[in-house]
Design a protein around this motif. Structure first.
Motif, mmCIF file in Angstrom:
data_model
loop_
_atom_site.group_PDB
_atom_site.id
_atom_site.type_symbol
_atom_site.label_atom_id
_atom_site.label_comp_id
_atom_site.label_asym_id
_atom_site.label_seq_id
_atom_site.Cartn_x
_atom_site.Cartn_y
_atom_site.Cartn_z
ATOM 1 N N PHE A 198 57.481 68.944 29.968
ATOM 2 C CA PHE A 198 56.501 68.509 30.966
ATOM 3 C C PHE A 198 56.545 69.402 32.195
ATOM 4 N N ILE A 199 55.405 70.043 32.502
ATOM 5 C CA ILE A 199 55.249 70.873 33.694
ATOM 6 C C ILE A 199 54.151 70.233 34.542
ATOM 7 N N PRO A 200 54.509 69.599 35.661
ATOM 8 C CA PRO A 200 53.541 68.827 36.452
ATOM 9 C C PRO A 200 52.244 69.567 36.774
ATOM 10 N N ASP A 201 52.349 70.842 37.147
ATOM 11 C CA ASP A 201 51.166 71.590 37.563
ATOM 12 C C ASP A 201 50.177 71.836 36.433
ATOM 13 N N LEU A 202 50.600 71.645 35.192
ATOM 14 C CA LEU A 202 49.708 71.837 34.047
ATOM 15 C C LEU A 202 49.206 70.510 33.477
ATOM 16 N N SER A 203 49.660 69.420 34.052
ATOM 17 C CA SER A 203 49.329 68.106 33.492
ATOM 18 C C SER A 203 47.942 67.648 33.918
ATOM 19 N N SER A 204 47.459 66.601 33.272
ATOM 20 C CA SER A 204 46.176 66.014 33.640
ATOM 21 C C SER A 204 46.290 65.369 35.024
ATOM 22 N N ALA A 205 45.147 65.111 35.647
ATOM 23 C CA ALA A 205 45.151 64.494 36.976
ATOM 24 C C ALA A 205 45.847 63.135 36.943
ATOM 25 N N SER A 231 61.884 72.555 31.745
ATOM 26 C CA SER A 231 60.607 72.577 32.465
ATOM 27 C C SER A 231 60.702 71.981 33.857
ATOM 28 N N LEU A 232 61.548 70.968 34.037
ATOM 29 C CA LEU A 232 61.552 70.188 35.276
ATOM 30 C C LEU A 232 62.723 70.476 36.209
ATOM 31 N N GLU A 233 63.750 71.109 35.709
ATOM 32 C CA GLU A 233 64.962 71.292 36.511
ATOM 33 C C GLU A 233 64.682 72.005 37.822
ATOM 34 N N SER A 234 63.811 73.006 37.796
ATOM 35 C CA SER A 234 63.564 73.806 38.997
ATOM 36 C C SER A 234 62.794 73.047 40.074
ATOM 37 N N PHE A 235 62.180 71.909 39.722
ATOM 38 C CA PHE A 235 61.420 71.141 40.709
ATOM 39 C C PHE A 235 62.335 70.339 41.646
ATOM 40 N N LYS A 236 63.586 70.158 41.252
ATOM 41 C CA LYS A 236 64.568 69.464 42.089
ATOM 42 C C LYS A 236 64.077 68.092 42.537
ATOM 43 N N ASN A 237 63.461 67.370 41.625
ATOM 44 C CA ASN A 237 62.952 66.033 41.930
ATOM 45 C C ASN A 237 64.111 65.033 41.852
ATOM 46 N N PHE A 251 66.212 61.560 35.992
ATOM 47 C CA PHE A 251 67.448 61.553 35.217
ATOM 48 C C PHE A 251 67.154 62.244 33.895
ATOM 49 N N PHE A 252 67.967 63.230 33.558
ATOM 50 C CA PHE A 252 67.791 63.971 32.313
ATOM 51 C C PHE A 252 68.712 63.417 31.232
ATOM 52 N N LEU A 253 68.154 63.213 30.038
ATOM 53 C CA LEU A 253 68.932 62.712 28.912
ATOM 54 C C LEU A 253 68.639 63.584 27.698
ATOM 55 N N PHE A 254 69.644 64.310 27.217
ATOM 56 C CA PHE A 254 69.419 65.185 26.064
ATOM 57 C C PHE A 254 70.735 65.663 25.452
ATOM 58 N N LYS A 255 70.599 66.251 24.282
ATOM 59 C CA LYS A 255 71.717 66.888 23.608
ATOM 60 C C LYS A 255 71.631 68.387 23.845
ATOM 61 N N VAL A 256 72.723 69.011 24.226
ATOM 62 C CA VAL A 256 72.753 70.447 24.490
ATOM 63 C C VAL A 256 72.677 71.193 23.162
ATOM 64 N N LYS A 257 71.643 72.045 23.038
ATOM 65 C CA LYS A 257 71.370 72.664 21.738
ATOM 66 C C LYS A 257 71.281 74.185 21.771
ATOM 67 N N CYS A 258 71.484 74.803 22.933
ATOM 68 C CA CYS A 258 71.447 76.265 22.964
ATOM 69 C C CYS A 258 72.470 76.781 23.959
ATOM 70 N N TYR A 276 72.831 67.138 41.121
ATOM 71 C CA TYR A 276 73.062 68.469 40.570
ATOM 72 C C TYR A 276 72.036 69.434 41.139
ATOM 73 N N ARG A 277 72.507 70.536 41.686
ATOM 74 C CA ARG A 277 71.610 71.489 42.325
ATOM 75 C C ARG A 277 71.857 72.907 41.802
ATOM 76 N N GLY A 278 71.702 73.078 40.513
ATOM 77 C CA GLY A 278 71.858 74.412 39.927
ATOM 78 C C GLY A 278 70.554 75.176 40.002
ATOM 79 N N SER A 279 70.496 76.292 39.316
ATOM 80 C CA SER A 279 69.267 77.091 39.247
ATOM 81 C C SER A 279 69.174 77.668 37.855
ATOM 82 N N TYR A 280 68.409 77.005 37.007
ATOM 83 C CA TYR A 280 68.355 77.391 35.604
ATOM 84 C C TYR A 280 67.415 78.584 35.392
#
Length: 305
Positions: free
Chosen positions: A231-238, A260-266, A270-277, A299-303
């Motif tokens: 999900f990239i907010p700027d490309l989403s529908s209104a 897609s969302l990490e850089s927005f620092k919102n 909350f991110f929920l996933f399995k690390v796959k790469c 968390y304030r990294g820079s992916y």
């Protein structure tokens, strides 16, 4: 972008088309040279800013659009998605029997683990999955981050929650967590985002309708308008953009949504996933195969891929 190259190659071969080699070559050619200029041309009518940090999920959209055209197939993973949903639904029915025996303290943890189990399903990633095997070791999942306390605190006061879906099949196990969230906060309004079009094995509204998903009875299901595997907010529908911006709390499923969302620092995410790469593994200092339930406000990294 090596992970993306591998995904494209696997996708093209899956289509069993005579144009397979041509499609793979065109995809690899796209990734060479001035990638930002190519993306700005492809997304010329979008709201993307010139200094936008490019996640690999953004690159996937033009590549998979060209891939679909070359292979004459807009939904290469149609059969796989259908099978994944059917398999996950059987496991969901088994796991739902466990909800009633959980006390309130362990209920949220149970729901999160079930939803995380669903994220094992991902034909777009490097690793194969064995959902049956994972199910048997449900409560032995290894989490690098598990920010359940801060999530529980924010859940208590939230009036609306945005649940950003990921792959076909895991939506079945998302239902368990959604049921748990509604149990813990009965007044909570939940919106579930799907992808705007078929890409890899990501879930769409059409997939949910064809499988007669119960999500339509549980929450408001919205097509995000996004054609990228994240999900990239700027490309989403209104409509989706408004929902994202006004949500009290956001639960983002899957590594693609994280990228897609990490850089927005919102701070609401909350991110929920399995690390796959390996890239995400190194970035989060989390082993491949481990799980993450991460409060983005902590968390304030820079992916960067």
């Amino acid at each position: 972008m090596e992970c993306l190259k591998q995904q494209v190659s696997s996708s093209a071969k899956l289509a069993q088309s005579n144009n397979c080699d041509i499609a793979i070559k065109e995809a690899n050619d796209f990734l060479e040279g001035d990638l930002r200029t190519k993306l700005e041309h492809f997304f010329k009518d979008s709201n993307l800013k010139k200094d936008f940090e490019i996640p690999p999920t953004l690159v996937a959209m033009p590549i998979y659009s060209a891939l679909a055209k070359n292979l004459n197939n807009d939904d290469i993973y149609h059969t796989i998605k259908k099978d994944s949903i059917q398999k996950a639904r059987k496991i969901k029915e088994f796991l739902k029997k466990e909800i009633d025996i959980q006390d309130e303290e362990s209920l949220l943890k149970f729901g999160i683990y079930c939803a995380a189990l669903g994220n094992v399903i991902d034909y777009g990633a490097q690793l194969k999955f064995d959902l049956e095997k994972e199910k048997d070791s449900l409560f032995n999942m290894q989490f690098k981050y598990f920010d359940i306390e801060s999530f529980q605190e924010k859940l208590m006061y939230a009036k609306n929650l945005l649940y950003i879906g990921d792959n076909a099949g895991e939506n079945e196990l998302d239902e368990i967590l959604i049921e748990v969230l509604q149990c813990l906060n009965p007044k909570l309004a939940i919106t579930y985002f799907t992808r705007g079009q078929s890409i890899i094995n990501d879930i769409t509204i059409q997939d949910l309708k064809k499988s007669n998903s119960n999500l339509f009875n549980m929450c408001d299901v919205v097509d995000s308008g996004i054609g990228t595997p994240g999900f990239i907010p700027d490309l989403s529908s209104a409509k989706a953009y408004e929902i994202y911006n006004t949500a009290d709390l956001i639960l983002s499923k899957g590594m693609g949504n994280f990228e897609s969302l990490e850089s927005f620092k919102n701070p609401k995410i909350f991110f929920l996933f399995k690390v796959k790469c390996s890239v995400v593994s190194d970035y989060l200092n989390a082993d491949i195969g481990s799980f993450v339930f991460l409060d983005s406000s902590k968390y304030r990294g820079s992916y960067v891929d």
